[in-house]
Write a protein that holds these residues in place. Sequence first.
Motif, short mmCIF file in Angstrom:
data_model
loop_
_atom_site.label_atom_id
_atom_site.label_comp_id
_atom_site.label_asym_id
_atom_site.label_seq_id
_atom_site.Cartn_x
_atom_site.Cartn_y
_atom_site.Cartn_z
N LYS A 158 0.84 -1.21 0.00
CA LYS A 158 0.00 0.00 0.00
C LYS A 158 0.87 1.25 0.00
O LYS A 158 0.65 2.18 -0.78
CB LYS A 158 -0.92 0.00 1.22
N GLU A 165 1.46 4.46 -2.72
CA GLU A 165 1.40 5.88 -2.35
C GLU A 165 2.69 6.60 -2.71
O GLU A 165 2.67 7.75 -3.16
CB GLU A 165 1.07 6.02 -0.87
N HIS A 209 2.68 7.34 -6.29
CA HIS A 209 1.85 8.53 -6.54
C HIS A 209 2.65 9.81 -6.26
O HIS A 209 2.56 10.78 -7.02
CB HIS A 209 0.58 8.49 -5.69
N HIS A 256 -5.42 10.40 -4.98
CA HIS A 256 -4.84 9.05 -5.09
C HIS A 256 -5.90 8.07 -4.62
O HIS A 256 -6.37 8.17 -3.49
CB HIS A 256 -3.58 8.93 -4.24
N GLN A 269 -7.01 4.90 -3.05
CA GLN A 269 -6.45 3.88 -2.17
C GLN A 269 -6.82 2.50 -2.67
O GLN A 269 -7.92 2.28 -3.15
CB GLN A 269 -6.98 4.04 -0.74
N ASP A 300 1.71 13.04 3.91
CA ASP A 300 1.62 11.61 3.61
C ASP A 300 2.83 10.87 4.16
O ASP A 300 2.70 9.78 4.73
CB ASP A 300 1.53 11.37 2.10
N HIS A 343 2.94 7.83 6.72
CA HIS A 343 3.62 6.56 6.46
C HIS A 343 4.46 6.17 7.68
O HIS A 343 4.45 5.01 8.10
CB HIS A 343 4.52 6.64 5.23
#
Length: 159
Positions: A45, A49, A52, A70, A72, A138, A142
């Motif tokens: 996942k 990201e 992206h 984005h 998911q 983001d 993370h």
Amino acid sequence: MSLQLSQKERMLLEDQKHQEEICVQKYKSFAEHAKDQELKNLLNKLASEEQHHYDMVNQMLQGQAPDMSHKQQGGQSNQSSTSNQQTGFHGAMSNQSDEVLCSDLLATEKYVSSTYDTTVFEAANPVVRQAVQHIQQDEQRHGQELFDYMNSHGMYEVK
């Protein structure tokens, strides 16, 4: 809308593009080596990201306003099921191996987030600044997701 980048913005974004490329490669590779399926899912996942982010930075370097949306891939679960609990010698070895992967990725996220901090302060173009702030948030998320995984699996204890 066409973006006009200063020389400094272009240089900083080129650096960020390189960092994002490394992040994508690390997350994909580490997902292949992770022992725990929950961790594999998380890393895949996050790889998506990071891809992206790479695409967003690349769009800006090409003079385009970045697409910040984005989609998911599936839901995120912060719960670990009993079937994911690792027991015995093999479980301990798997957990130790996964801990090394997670520790490396958490350190990477800390570094990448800090490099975005410089880019935020040095960006004169408001579109670039907003996009970079979005990416930085983001990256911090993370790091939080990695920390939460590690903490819930006994890899990172808060004292």
